[in-house]
Design an enzyme around this catalytic site. Structure first.
Site, PDB file in Angstrom:
ATOM      1  CB  CYS A   1      -0.613   2.411   3.903  1.00 24.78           C
ATOM      2  SG  CYS A   1      -2.261   1.926   3.398  1.00 24.78           S
ATOM      3  CG  ASP A   2       3.261   1.222   4.480  1.00 22.25           C
ATOM      4  OD1 ASP A   2       2.813   1.641   5.562  1.00 22.25           O
ATOM      5  OD2 ASP A   2       3.050   0.068   4.057  1.00 22.25           O
TER       6      ASP A   2
ATOM      7  CB  CYS B   1      -0.924  -0.009   1.220  1.00 19.78           C
ATOM      8  SG  CYS B   1      -1.963   1.459   1.363  1.00 19.78           S
TER       9      CYS B   1
END
Length: 298
Positions: free
Chosen positions: A135-136, A132
């Protein structure tokens, strides 16, 4: 006794919940992830949802959930493990030992990220390997990253990372991308994006964290992060003996959501379909809810 049990709280499940509640049915949503909104939350920016352009995916998911909650839809945080049909009623067993009875089930569990199953992938998960980018990606500001894949998710990830990372390698096993032409065009205009075509990732290397990747042709590239975007796997393990699945594990169901089992409907990314997008998941949820309502009324 429930009229409809909805399993999954992504766009498909929430849409089904809204339609079912507005129809005056006794409906409950069971979700594995607490206060979940599905994969939509992983999208940094959604530009193709009709009437709401340029919105953060998490924000859009929250709007979906708030809509359902404002109508009085109830949620429970537990995982459905077994589905047993008994005299036209479905008995659903959960991971905490609870058993619920319902006249119909709308299964909307979606799909999870597919893994490459190569050397170093599991070892460095969370240590430079991610599924992701939104997300990261922030952890790789000013660093070198690689995105693996050729669909819309991979293209979007590469575009997103190009504004964060100093360098982005986009690696695809074929000679052309399957994703959006417009996104490909934008990526080609990025000076810090390098596309490597007709190449497969063989190994992810490093020490305590990721430091590089090796391609099947023997090339080694130094990177700080690897973002894998090679498709999804449907979450259908719990229903493989309940409904008919296709060769890829998706539930065989048309736009009406009807499966091979009476009173059991499928909606969203978990069912067989050509296009898996937020808007088609929402449509699936509405269709499944209407069909479930008709089934209950009869």
């Amino acid at each position: 006794m429930l009229d409809i049990l909805i399993v999954g709280s992504g766009p498909a499940g929430l849409s089904a919940a809204v339609y079912a509640k507005r129809a005056g049915l006794n409906v409950l949503v069971a979700e594995k992830v607490y206060f979940g909104t599905g994969q939509v939350a992983e999208s940094n920016r959604v530009d193709n949802y009709l009437g709401i352009s340029g919105i953060n995916g998490y924000e859009l998911g929250e709007k979906f959930r708030t809509h359902a909650e404002q109508l009085g839809v109830e949620f429970v945080n537990k995982e459905a493990l077994n589905f047993i049909r008994d005299n036209d009623i479905w008995k659903v067993e959960f991971d905490n030992g609870d058993v619920l009875k319902t006249k119909t089930v709308i299964y909307a569990t979606g799909a999870i990220h597919r893994h490459l199953n190569i050397a170093g992938e599991s070892e460095y998960a969370g240590k430079g390997v991610s599924y992701c980018a939104t997300c990261d990606g922030a952890f790789f500001k000013g660093k070198v990253t690689a995105v693996i894949g050729g669909g819309n998710t991979a293209l979007d990830d590469a575009l997103y990372l190009s504004d964060i990372s100093s360098k982005v390698y986009l690696i695809h096993r074929r000679d052309e991308f399957r994703g959006s032409y417009d996104t490909v065009k934008k990526l080609k205009e990025k000076e810090n994006v390098e596309m490597i075509m007709n190449s497969k990732l063989q190994e992810i290397t490093g020490g305590e964290i990721v430091t590089g990747i090796t391609l099947e042709d023997g090339r080694s590239i130094s990177v700080d992060g690897v973002f894998i975007a090679v498709g999804m796997v449907p979450v259908t393990e719990a229903v493989k003996s309940v409904v008919t699945l296709d060769d890829n594990g998706y539930i065989i169901a048309g736009e009406n959501g009807k499966t091979s089992a009476k009173g059991f409907f499928a909606a969203g990314d978990v069912r067989t379909k050509e296009l898996r997008q937020i808007i088609t998941a929402v449509s699936d949820g509405a269709n499944a809810a209407v069909q479930a309502e008709n089934y209950v009324r009869k």
